[in-house]
Design a protein around this motif. Structure first.
Motif, PDB file in Angstrom:
ATOM      1  N   VAL A 120       0.838  -1.197   0.000  1.00  0.00           N
ATOM      2  CA  VAL A 120       0.000   0.000   0.000  1.00  0.00           C
ATOM      3  C   VAL A 120       0.872   1.246   0.000  1.00  0.00           C
ATOM      4  O   VAL A 120       0.670   2.163  -0.788  1.00  0.00           O
ATOM      5  CB  VAL A 120      -0.970   0.004   1.203  1.00  0.00           C
ATOM      6  CG1 VAL A 120      -1.706   1.318   1.296  1.00  0.00           C
ATOM      7  CG2 VAL A 120      -1.950  -1.153   1.098  1.00  0.00           C
ATOM      8  N   THR A 121       1.866   1.279   0.863  1.00  0.00           N
ATOM      9  CA  THR A 121       2.773   2.420   0.922  1.00  0.00           C
ATOM     10  C   THR A 121       3.498   2.586  -0.405  1.00  0.00           C
ATOM     11  O   THR A 121       3.621   3.693  -0.930  1.00  0.00           O
ATOM     12  CB  THR A 121       3.798   2.234   2.064  1.00  0.00           C
ATOM     13  OG1 THR A 121       3.082   2.011   3.274  1.00  0.00           O
ATOM     14  CG2 THR A 121       4.684   3.449   2.204  1.00  0.00           C
ATOM     15  N   GLN A 122       3.947   1.487  -0.963  1.00  0.00           N
ATOM     16  CA  GLN A 122       4.657   1.504  -2.238  1.00  0.00           C
ATOM     17  C   GLN A 122       3.754   2.025  -3.355  1.00  0.00           C
ATOM     18  O   GLN A 122       4.173   2.829  -4.188  1.00  0.00           O
ATOM     19  CB  GLN A 122       5.142   0.086  -2.557  1.00  0.00           C
ATOM     20  CG  GLN A 122       5.966  -0.016  -3.807  1.00  0.00           C
ATOM     21  CD  GLN A 122       6.362  -1.453  -4.095  1.00  0.00           C
ATOM     22  OE1 GLN A 122       5.665  -2.385  -3.686  1.00  0.00           O
ATOM     23  NE2 GLN A 122       7.464  -1.635  -4.790  1.00  0.00           N
ATOM     24  N   SER A 123       2.496   1.605  -3.360  1.00  0.00           N
ATOM     25  CA  SER A 123       1.580   2.001  -4.433  1.00  0.00           C
ATOM     26  C   SER A 123       1.204   3.475  -4.362  1.00  0.00           C
ATOM     27  O   SER A 123       0.765   4.049  -5.350  1.00  0.00           O
ATOM     28  CB  SER A 123       0.323   1.136  -4.403  1.00  0.00           C
ATOM     29  OG  SER A 123      -0.418   1.413  -3.249  1.00  0.00           O
ATOM     30  N   MET A 124       1.375   4.099  -3.213  1.00  0.00           N
ATOM     31  CA  MET A 124       1.034   5.505  -3.059  1.00  0.00           C
ATOM     32  C   MET A 124       2.168   6.434  -3.487  1.00  0.00           C
ATOM     33  O   MET A 124       2.013   7.643  -3.542  1.00  0.00           O
ATOM     34  CB  MET A 124       0.617   5.782  -1.621  1.00  0.00           C
ATOM     35  CG  MET A 124      -0.661   5.046  -1.253  1.00  0.00           C
ATOM     36  SD  MET A 124      -1.014   5.131   0.475  1.00  0.00           S
ATOM     37  CE  MET A 124      -1.869   6.684   0.543  1.00  0.00           C
ATOM     38  N   SER A 125       3.291   5.878  -3.805  1.00  0.00           N
ATOM     39  CA  SER A 125       4.439   6.652  -4.245  1.00  0.00           C
ATOM     40  C   SER A 125       4.266   7.082  -5.699  1.00  0.00           C
ATOM     41  O   SER A 125       3.703   6.356  -6.516  1.00  0.00           O
ATOM     42  CB  SER A 125       5.705   5.800  -4.108  1.00  0.00           C
ATOM     43  OG  SER A 125       6.754   6.359  -4.840  1.00  0.00           O
ATOM     44  N   LYS A 126       4.767   8.269  -6.032  1.00  0.00           N
ATOM     45  CA  LYS A 126       4.704   8.751  -7.418  1.00  0.00           C
ATOM     46  C   LYS A 126       5.577   7.907  -8.331  1.00  0.00           C
ATOM     47  O   LYS A 126       5.356   7.843  -9.534  1.00  0.00           O
ATOM     48  CB  LYS A 126       5.148  10.210  -7.498  1.00  0.00           C
ATOM     49  CG  LYS A 126       4.184  11.187  -6.910  1.00  0.00           C
ATOM     50  CD  LYS A 126       4.699  12.596  -7.089  1.00  0.00           C
ATOM     51  CE  LYS A 126       3.726  13.600  -6.515  1.00  0.00           C
ATOM     52  NZ  LYS A 126       4.198  14.977  -6.700  1.00  0.00           N
TER      53      LYS A 126
ATOM     54  N   CYS B 225       5.986   4.667  -8.238  1.00  0.00           N
ATOM     55  CA  CYS B 225       5.485   3.303  -8.424  1.00  0.00           C
ATOM     56  C   CYS B 225       4.291   3.290  -9.365  1.00  0.00           C
ATOM     57  O   CYS B 225       3.353   4.050  -9.205  1.00  0.00           O
ATOM     58  CB  CYS B 225       5.073   2.711  -7.082  1.00  0.00           C
ATOM     59  SG  CYS B 225       4.436   1.037  -7.216  1.00  0.00           S
TER      60      CYS B 225
END
Length: 108
Positions: free
Chosen positions: A3-9, A11
């Motif tokens: 989830v944290t990874q997917s919220m990154s610009k 990713c």
């Protein structure tokens, strides 16, 4: 972590488009329309110019004819069509397979 990874610009994750089977408007809601009728009632002598729409089923009340017709149509036409199409084409199963197996670890 995902989830944290997917919220990154930085990713990008590939997500397949879900099939349209089973995505249908089951019930219409007229809350805003009815609110508009009540709000404008004073302009019409405190009488709404048209009847308010209420297709909600209540335990103690008789089911409105429109709701009965909608349920009959849905059960006789729409659901059998969705089931037949899925049995023949397997679109939803293919979608689930693609999400779980093909795209599980792919990041873009």
């Amino acid at each position: 972590e995902r989830v944290t990874q997917s919220m990154s610009k930085d990713c990008r994750m590939k997500v397949n488009v879900a099939p349209a089977q089973g995505l249908f408007l089951d019930r219409s809601f007229f809350e805003l329309y009815n609110k508009h009728k009540v709000t404008n009632a004073p302009k019409h002598g405190n009488q709404p110019e048209l009847e308010m729409l209420d297709w909600v089923e209540e335990d103690e009340k008789e089911i409105p004819a429109a709701v009965r017709r909608i349920e009959e149509f849905k059960n006789q036409k729409i659901i059998p069509h969705i089931v037949r199409e899925e049995a023949l084409e397997g679109n939803f199963v293919k979608y689930l397979y693609a999400q779980d197996v093909l795209y599980a670890q792919e990041l873009y």
